[in-house]
Write an enzyme that holds these catalytic residues in place. Sequence first.
Site, PDB file in Angstrom:
ATOM      1  CE  LYS A  81      29.231  40.304  45.389  1.00  0.00           C
ATOM      2  NZ  LYS A  81      30.518  39.985  44.758  1.00  0.00           N
ATOM      3  NE  ARG A 130      43.113  36.847  42.823  1.00  0.00           N
ATOM      4  CZ  ARG A 130      43.447  36.831  41.532  1.00  0.00           C
ATOM      5  NH1 ARG A 130      42.520  36.715  40.605  1.00  0.00           N
ATOM      6  NH2 ARG A 130      44.700  36.907  41.156  1.00  0.00           N
ATOM      7  CE  LYS A 143      41.528  41.827  47.701  1.00  0.00           C
ATOM      8  NZ  LYS A 143      40.295  42.642  47.669  1.00  0.00           N
ATOM      9  CB  THR A 196      31.498  43.965  45.973  1.00  0.00           C
ATOM     10  OG1 THR A 196      32.564  43.235  45.361  1.00  0.00           O
ATOM     11  CG2 THR A 196      31.422  45.341  45.344  1.00  0.00           C
ATOM     12  CG  HIS A 229      37.646  49.911  39.946  1.00  0.00           C
ATOM     13  ND1 HIS A 229      36.422  49.502  40.416  1.00  0.00           N
ATOM     14  CD2 HIS A 229      37.434  50.321  38.683  1.00  0.00           C
ATOM     15  CE1 HIS A 229      35.519  49.641  39.476  1.00  0.00           C
ATOM     16  NE2 HIS A 229      36.105  50.147  38.404  1.00  0.00           N
TER      17      HIS A 229
HETATM   18  C1  NBG Z   1      38.948  46.503  43.070  1.00  0.00           C
HETATM   19  C2  NBG Z   1      39.069  46.969  44.517  1.00  0.00           C
HETATM   20  C3  NBG Z   1      37.861  46.578  45.334  1.00  0.00           C
HETATM   21  C4  NBG Z   1      36.605  47.043  44.635  1.00  0.00           C
HETATM   22  C5  NBG Z   1      36.589  46.520  43.222  1.00  0.00           C
HETATM   23  C6  NBG Z   1      35.381  47.002  42.447  1.00  0.00           C
HETATM   24  C7  NBG Z   1      40.658  46.514  41.325  1.00  0.00           C
HETATM   25  C8  NBG Z   1      41.696  47.300  40.609  1.00  0.00           C
HETATM   26  N1  NBG Z   1      40.027  47.104  42.331  1.00  0.00           N
HETATM   27  O1  NBG Z   1      37.937  47.158  46.598  1.00  0.00           O
HETATM   28  O2  NBG Z   1      40.231  46.435  45.070  1.00  0.00           O
HETATM   29  O3  NBG Z   1      35.458  46.611  45.329  1.00  0.00           O
HETATM   30  O4  NBG Z   1      37.730  46.968  42.515  1.00  0.00           O
HETATM   31  O5  NBG Z   1      35.296  48.377  42.475  1.00  0.00           O
HETATM   32  O6  NBG Z   1      40.410  45.386  40.960  1.00  0.00           O
END
Ligand code: NBG
Length: 934
Positions: free
Chosen positions: A779, A665, A670, A775, A471
């Site tokens: 949404k 977050r 970000k 995500t 992720h």
């Molecule tokens: C997060 C990413 C997001 C992603 C989500 C779900 C972690 C390690 N990663 O971009 O930063 O949408 O995972 O896949 O929390």
Amino acid sequence: MQTILNALTKDNVNKLPTADKLDDSAPSSRTPSVHHPSLSRRSSVSASHPRLPDHGPSHSVDTTKIGQAVVTPRKERPQHKRSLTGSYFPSQKGVVGGEEWPVGQEATWKTALKANDVDEDDVQGVANTIVRHVTTSLARQAGNMDTIAAYQATALSVRDQLIKRWNETTSYHTARAPKRIYYFSIEWLIGRSLDNAVLNLGMKNTYEDASRKLGFNFEDLLNEERDAALGNGGLGRLAACYIDSMATLSLPGWGYGLRYNYGIFKQMLSKTGEQLEAPDPWLDRENPWEIARLDVAYPIRFYGNVEPVANSDKAVWSGGMECLAVAYDTPIPGYATKNCANIRLWSAKPVQGFDLNSFNAGNYEASVHASSEVGNITQVLYPNDNMYQGKLLRLQQQYLWCSASLQDILRRFTKLELPWTQLPDYICIQMNDTHPTIVIAELMRILIDEEDISYDQAWKITTKVFAYTNHTVLPEALEKWEVSLFEKLLPRHLQIIYRINHDFLQQVAKRWPNDNDRLARMSIIEEGTPKYVRMAYLAIVGSFKVNGVAELHSQLLQATIFKDFVEFKGRDHFTNVTNGITPRRWLLQCNPELSALITHSLGSEAWLTNAQLLKNLIPMAEQKEFRKAFDIIKQNNKRRLAEVIEQELGITLNPRSVFAAQIKRMHEYKRQTLNIFAIIHRYLEIKKASPADRKKIQPWTFIFAGKAAPGYYIAKLVIRLIVNVGKIVNNDQDVGDLLKVVFIPDYSVSIAEVLIPAADISVQISTAGTEASGTSNMKLALNGALLLGTVDGANIEIAEDAGEDQCFMFGYLNDQVQQVRYNNSYNPTPLEQRSPELAAVFKHIESGAFGDAGIYDSLLKTVYEHDYYLVSNDFGSYLAAQKLVDELWGGDPEEWTRKAIITSCSMGDFSSDRSVQDYADGIWGVESERVPDN
Ligand code: NBG
């Protein structure tokens, strides 16, 4: 993609430096090549789930035998009340799903079971069950009711419905013995359950009527529920969306996680805008959604000694500290199916209530102390997002969770009485990030030490069971455990990992003789002082498939951090599954008016299980009436949000302004920084403008929500800046309605459900290449917000599907980031040169306009020096993109709505049903096992 790029070259959108401004070595193409054939989220790769070569397809489940006894009859065994799978009626005669009634009188049982049935639209029947819980479970009476009690009784009544389906699903799956998928996630960010459950059960109207007749407004009951916030952000919410889709697709599978006593902290703000953290004791009021399975408990060992067993691969691990993991189940109903999935969460308990040795010695206090130490293990969720923290307690959490889940799964498998070699034909374990990677070593340990299987055979089996989802590519988020800590806590597992690494490196060395650099790079053990275990490498080596979560991300994984492993394992070992979100929660539940419009226009609710149908509404964007209806709904949602904000924060919003939401977050990558600096720029422009010019300025409301990790100083400073900018801007007479800045504290799933339907603009502005997927972008788009974003993560695919014309894309592309970053560090130019606008903003901050000059120094320094996340480099381009938003908002509101409709109706591919089906077909090899309707 091509058209995105065309849009990007418009001068006013993107002031990208031309290639010659960059170093020669910078790639000249601005196209992130996201079209590797094996990387398409749409590719439903033919099932590639592993089968051991010595067991061909003939050993898979024979579908012609459906409904009949399981292939291998079970041996006679002692009677037991019920099986550990939770099945109500385990066979006593050695045959699962046998004919004979298992206990007592069949007729009596069946009549009693029927007596508890309630039809979906039976309002009085539902009221009966609610009142039964009022008087029995809660021991209350009509004269002694409040909304909390009404909520609890209603939730318990709904839970009855869920348990019924849960039992049917479990019995059905036990009888059918299909291959099952187990989703291991250390975070489950569920939010509230009541509304979602009644919607998925198709009983919302019935419950509304019943509660009204009992004297309560259903909406009020919904608001009594506390969020189950066992997650930090996207990763935990993804798990929650996926289990909803697994249930809805009727896939046989469960989720496994930890039952933390404290979820993610409650965020509060001090008077000066600092984040304060308070615990979230979410279980203080009973949790009606869980079922305690006190009889489902497994022993877990920590520390201790390892003795090798001569002439074998085996060892005996003993001593140390033992505790128990106890199961708590949360049933998850599918939509338009009877199937009900399950999230099994573990809670740590001492083996005995006290330590007998201390007790005998008369040391009562010490005996109690030992129990509380164990209880600590599942006390609290670690509050870090995309940030690794190597704490012993966290490793204890991971092992307790993985060992208990695996024991549970293997117990279910052993009931089938099949050879261990067939394990991969019956189970697949999906690892949600590296947090559960220890489970690979745990399976090896159980097979070798407890089941007498040779190391080589165990490895063959193990590597066909696991799949790993990565992720993040952020280095600070990649887990690596200090070897010394591992050795202390899990000595046997460390031995196994050494052996895995040894065998693995031998193969690498064979393939690339004399390449010591490569060996050091690829080793699961990072040499140095101290030494580390690299969990992502163990996950890759121990899995049969590795995937990223959006096309660009999957490609970056293969091109950067896992490049060596692609060369070694081959490209087929890696794939992409773009994330998705459940349309049940993120449209049906959170935006009932838009859902009703969609259902009305499509003539059915089929879109809720087939989100691709949404695209049939795209032509409606051309119809004035439809646009009007869509617009009214957006206005209603904005008004609803404005009311909440007025009530809770005392800030009055103008619902006619652009509502721009950046809700996620707080993290440097970000770039909430970029947004707040642009807001200050806008503020200064408004202040400078003459009264006549101000009339031409478009009104904006910037909404932020998100938590910062308690130890993340810079992220907390950003919150402070946002809050203090809000205080000044929102009260400046010159500004009036033209600009409002809102920071909504304590962001949660429930707050997201109110925010998302009200947004006009989705702010997704991470530095290219840093956000794996995102995500909230999905949404927001599904609810008709236009994307204002960088070419990163799933933004790219959203823009592809919605059409780039619908989006406002800006900023440096991934291929350019390295070079710009290098220049920022090694050929730095003054900020005034990189971005005069940003320099002016910084001057204003430094003048003390938003609190004492100096408070924000360390934040500003991250941009003045190095600017690792390219805030200054992307600033001008971001302002230009906002200008385009201004022009459209002020110039052509009809066109805006048209784009919003097209965006929303193009999001079919971002349903988590599509993602989960991709996993099922391409990775898990599991098929739908739908409980028959009757
Ligand atoms: C997060 C990413 C997001 C992603 C989500 C779900 C972690 C390690 N990663 O971009 O930063 O949408 O995972 O896949 O929390």
